[in-house]
Scaffold this active site. Structure first.
Site, PDB file in Angstrom:
ATOM      1  N   GLY A   1       0.854  -1.182   0.000  1.00 18.84           N
ATOM      2  CA  GLY A   1       0.000   0.000   0.000  1.00 18.84           C
ATOM      3  C   GLY A   1       0.890   1.233   0.000  1.00 18.84           C
ATOM      4  O   GLY A   1       1.989   1.219  -0.552  1.00 18.84           O
ATOM      5  N   CYS A   2       0.445   2.300   0.643  1.00 19.60           N
ATOM      6  CA  CYS A   2       1.236   3.533   0.702  1.00 19.60           C
ATOM      7  C   CYS A   2       2.615   3.246   1.288  1.00 19.60           C
ATOM      8  O   CYS A   2       2.732   2.677   2.371  1.00 19.60           O
ATOM      9  CB  CYS A   2       0.511   4.571   1.548  1.00 19.60           C
ATOM     10  SG  CYS A   2       1.451   6.096   1.769  1.00 19.60           S
ATOM     11  N   PHE A   3       3.650   3.640   0.565  1.00 24.77           N
ATOM     12  CA  PHE A   3       5.000   3.279   1.013  1.00 24.77           C
ATOM     13  C   PHE A   3       5.477   4.039   2.240  1.00 24.77           C
ATOM     14  O   PHE A   3       6.424   3.634   2.887  1.00 24.77           O
ATOM     15  CB  PHE A   3       6.026   3.312  -0.104  1.00 24.77           C
ATOM     16  CG  PHE A   3       6.137   4.559  -0.946  1.00 24.77           C
ATOM     17  CD1 PHE A   3       5.786   5.818  -0.493  1.00 24.77           C
ATOM     18  CD2 PHE A   3       6.638   4.450  -2.246  1.00 24.77           C
ATOM     19  CE1 PHE A   3       5.921   6.943  -1.295  1.00 24.77           C
ATOM     20  CE2 PHE A   3       6.789   5.571  -3.051  1.00 24.77           C
ATOM     21  CZ  PHE A   3       6.423   6.818  -2.574  1.00 24.77           C
TER      22      PHE A   3
END
Length: 172
Positions: free
Chosen positions: A11-13
């Protein structure tokens, strides 16, 4: 010290990187974009979901302290492995989950962890398991984002970071 590396899309890094930085044995992390179709993508380009890239974290680790098996087990604690192209409130192909490897010898361990995880779900895992095709480092402001912006957006709960900091590999 001999280090190894694995590329993890969760997902969002920003949150994925911060999660892995807490784990003993992780030496270095770097956020970027993996397995896409263009050269030298920018965040702005990847955000359009037209480049085929996944937000990904390069995790360099000391296998004497944290095994690949342990890191992958931790990875599965930080994602919803049945969600396709969505983690938390973040949606799009750039937020897909994946494990991208550079060492073919790691595939047996990766397959073992995937098989163990699948036992916990009725539906198939939506996590890619592929060799790393390419990886481009994201812009500097994305590196260590949650260290630079402690109140910044994150799809992961704060308790997960505390859990990661306390987790220890029982070494195979």
């Amino acid at each position: 010290m001999k280090t190894k590396e694995i590329y993890l899309a969760g997902g969002c890094f920003w949150g994925t990187e911060h999660f892995f930085k807490q784990i003993e044995g992780v030496i270095e992390t770097e956020v970027g974009f993996a397995n896409g179709n263009t050269e030298n993508p920018t965040y702005k380009e990847v955000y359009t979901d037209q480049t085929g890239y996944a937000e990904t974290v390069l995790v360099k680790y000391d296998p004497e302290v944290a095994s690949l098996k342990f890191l992958l087990q931790m990875f599965f604690k930080a994602i919803d492995p049945t969600s396709l192209n969505k983690q938390g409130h973040d949606e799009g192909t750039r937020y897909r989950t994946g494990v991208y490897y550079t060492d073919e010898a790691d595939l047996a361990t990766i397959n073992e962890v995937f098989a163990d995880e699948q036992k916990h779900y009725d539906e198939p895992l939506a996590v890619e398991k592929l060799p790393l095709k390419n990886f481009y480092t994201a812009e500097e402001y994305h590196q260590d984002y949650l260290d630079k912006n402690p109140d910044g957006y994150c799809h992961l709960p704060l308790e997960l970071f505390k859990f990661a900091k306390q987790a220890k590999d029982k070494m195979q």
